[in-house]
Design a protein around this motif. Structure first.
Motif, PDB file in Angstrom:
ATOM      1  N   UNK A  80       0.832  -1.199   0.000  1.00 56.59           N
ATOM      2  CA  UNK A  80       0.000   0.000   0.000  1.00 56.59           C
ATOM      3  C   UNK A  80       0.868   1.252   0.000  1.00 56.59           C
ATOM      4  N   UNK A  81       0.484   2.216  -0.832  1.00 56.86           N
ATOM      5  CA  UNK A  81       1.157   3.519  -0.828  1.00 56.86           C
ATOM      6  C   UNK A  81       0.151   4.544  -0.327  1.00 56.86           C
ATOM      7  N   UNK A  82       0.544   5.311   0.704  1.00 53.32           N
ATOM      8  CA  UNK A  82      -0.378   6.269   1.324  1.00 53.32           C
ATOM      9  C   UNK A  82       0.241   7.660   1.368  1.00 53.32           C
ATOM     10  N   UNK A  83      -0.620   8.653   1.301  1.00 47.27           N
ATOM     11  CA  UNK A  83      -0.175  10.039   1.430  1.00 47.27           C
ATOM     12  C   UNK A  83       0.169  10.303   2.893  1.00 47.27           C
ATOM     13  N   UNK A  84       1.365  10.808   3.128  1.00 46.43           N
ATOM     14  CA  UNK A  84       1.813  10.992   4.501  1.00 46.43           C
ATOM     15  C   UNK A  84       0.943  11.944   5.291  1.00 46.43           C
ATOM     16  N   UNK A  85       0.568  13.062   4.689  1.00 45.68           N
ATOM     17  CA  UNK A  85      -0.150  14.101   5.416  1.00 45.68           C
ATOM     18  C   UNK A  85      -1.562  13.695   5.789  1.00 45.68           C
ATOM     19  N   UNK A  86      -2.227  12.916   4.933  1.00 47.16           N
ATOM     20  CA  UNK A  86      -3.634  12.584   5.166  1.00 47.16           C
ATOM     21  C   UNK A  86      -3.860  11.112   5.508  1.00 47.16           C
ATOM     22  N   UNK A 220       2.447  -4.311   3.572  1.00 41.25           N
ATOM     23  CA  UNK A 220       3.590  -3.412   3.680  1.00 41.25           C
ATOM     24  C   UNK A 220       3.078  -2.037   3.282  1.00 41.25           C
ATOM     25  N   UNK A 221       3.280  -1.047   4.143  1.00 42.79           N
ATOM     26  CA  UNK A 221       2.721   0.283   3.904  1.00 42.79           C
ATOM     27  C   UNK A 221       3.848   1.294   3.782  1.00 42.79           C
ATOM     28  N   UNK A 222       3.727   2.143   2.740  1.00 45.74           N
ATOM     29  CA  UNK A 222       4.664   3.246   2.587  1.00 45.74           C
ATOM     30  C   UNK A 222       3.881   4.557   2.611  1.00 45.74           C
ATOM     31  N   UNK A 223       4.186   5.415   3.600  1.00 45.53           N
ATOM     32  CA  UNK A 223       3.608   6.761   3.678  1.00 45.53           C
ATOM     33  C   UNK A 223       4.610   7.721   3.047  1.00 45.53           C
ATOM     34  N   UNK A 224       4.176   8.551   2.102  1.00 43.00           N
ATOM     35  CA  UNK A 224       5.127   9.399   1.386  1.00 43.00           C
ATOM     36  C   UNK A 224       4.796  10.875   1.548  1.00 43.00           C
TER      37      UNK A 224
END
Length: 439
Positions: A80-86, A220-224
């Motif tokens: 999963x790719x997630x927006x860091x701020x939200x 596996x999660x990546x916050x960007x």
């Protein structure tokens, strides 16, 4: 294998992933005199989590150590790719096809579990280890390689061997010696990035249901965010949540340790990620101050060669990579497996043929390893984009992943074309074919 080849004296400098894999692979091929020299007094690791891809698992299976490593790990079903701020989900990849296509799942594991099993396999196979043994840069590459070992009590002695392998990591002394001998400059380069590496236990997370769901999940999660990201996943049978960050290198101590690590500051860490979503901040805030460690991230200039005479480099000593592709350790494992196949194909123990085998190893490995180093760097640039057209296009590409028919994937770990190149390549079979024509 010829008996005279089996009895070759092989010395390996460094007992990390590359060194122990190489030693075990050589022992499995039938080499009887393999010795590993390690500066540390025992096996030990800073940071814990490691992504173990199918191309790595395939080799470890053949070496007889994958089963206990996999049993302790956690197979990931989604990336999963997630927006860091939200915290908004920007893209999701179903990883279930990876096992079907490549034979193994993408698995998150504990680095200590990996190396301890490699080490146990080595010991059972007759590999000798000399811990607390430092190697200086005065290596003699002419004839049979010669080097000086200094033990913890200050005693020094010279060691001579038939084959010398440098697996001593990003700060490799053997690489320094080789470049000096060749009168070549290829320095270590700072990337401008640093990383916090954190492990949270189930007990630390149990009071926050939302955080505990991460540990019990299968992602596996990546916050960007701009110039920063966080990647996290469960390991050790879901008893530990492993967290690794990447951010601009502005807080790092002036004097780094031998492993490019320093004691991190929790206050500084929370400040760096202060605009990330509450879930991430609650997660980071659980980290005990005394356990926060920061790493400088380095690469180095491509080397003109990994080989001279009866000497060769392995793993991070010759191709360190940024931790954005999940292939750093896998490529060190591939090095060891491929090298063992070329050496096992030796028709005799002559220095000329040993050099031929080592040169063949380099030819089989160098382009692939350096291509993946560049892909990891490219992925980092895509992940860390700031506001602008390039970021808008990147986010559009992430959104396209949800349709099930994505085109280019900015995060190379998720890209199916990269999967084919990395996971689908059987380096051991490739080496066996090439060894027939070379030796």
């Amino acid at each position: 294998m010829h008996a005279v080849v089996q009895d070759l004296e092989i010395c390996i400098i460094g007992a990390g992933i590359g060194g122990t894999t190489t030693a075990l692979a050589l022992a499995k091929q039938g080499f009887r005199n393999v010795t590993v020299y390690e500066r540390a007094p025992a096996l030990g690791f800073v940071g814990a989590g490691i992504q173990m891809a199918p191309n790595m698992a395939r080799i470890l299976t053949k070496l007889g150590v994958w089963e206990p490593i996999a049993d302790d790990g956690v197979a990931m079903e989604f990336y999963s790719i997630r927006e860091g701020a939200t915290g908004k989900n920007m893209g999701l990849v179903d990883c279930s096809n990876i096992e079907k296509d490549y034979g193994y799942r993408q698995t998150g594991g504990h680095r200590a579990t990996l190396v301890n099993n490699l080490y146990d396999g080595c010991v059972k196979s007759g590999v000798k280890f000399c811990f607390g043994s430092s190697i200086d840069t005065t290596l003699d590459f002419t004839g049979r390689p010669t080097f000086t070992v200094t033990t913890e009590d200050g005693q020094s002695r010279q060691v001579q061997c038939d084959i010398l392998l440098g697996a001593d990591g990003i700060k490799s002394q053997t690489r320094v010696a080789l470049l000096k001998h060749l009168n070549v400059t290829a320095g270590v380069r700072e990337t401008g990035q640093a990383a916090y590496r954190i492990m949270l236990t189930r007990d630390q997370m149990k009071h926050d249901p939302e955080l505990l769901a991460l540990l019990d999940g299968n992602e596996t999660i990546r916050w960007i965010g701009e110039k920063r990201h966080i990647v996290a996943y469960p390991i050790s049978q879901r008893s530990i949540y492993n967290i690794s960050t990447t951010q601009p290198d502005v807080n790092f101590a002036a004097e780094a340790s031998a492993t490019y690590t320093t004691k991190g500051s929790k206050k500084a860490m929370l400040s760096v990620y202060g605009d990330f979503c509450p879930l991430v901040l609650r997660m980071l805030d659980l980290a005990p101050d005394e356990e926060i460690v920061e790493w400088k991230l380095h690469v180095h200039d491509p080397l003109p060669t990994w080989v001279y005479g009866s000497f060769a480099l392995i793993g991070d000593a010759c191709h360190p990579t940024l931790p954005h592709l999940g292939q750093g350790a896998a490529q060190a494992v591939e090095d060891g497996a491929v090298l063992s196949i070329f050496l096992a194909a030796l028709p005799d123990a002559s220095p000329i043929n040993i050099n031929k085998a080592l040169v063949a190893y380099e030819r089989a490995r160098k382009t692939r390893a350096e291509t993946l180093v560049n892909l990891a760097a490219e992925s980092s640039r895509e992940l860390h984009l700031g506001v602008g057209k390039a970021r808008e296009e990147r986010d559009r590409q992430f959104a396209a992943m949800k349709t099930g028919v994505p085109g280019k994937v900015p995060d190379k770990v998720m890209d199916v074309d990269v999967h084919r190149m990395t996971y689908g390549f059987d380096c051991m079979q490739d080496a066996r074919v090439k060894a027939v024509s070379v030796l």
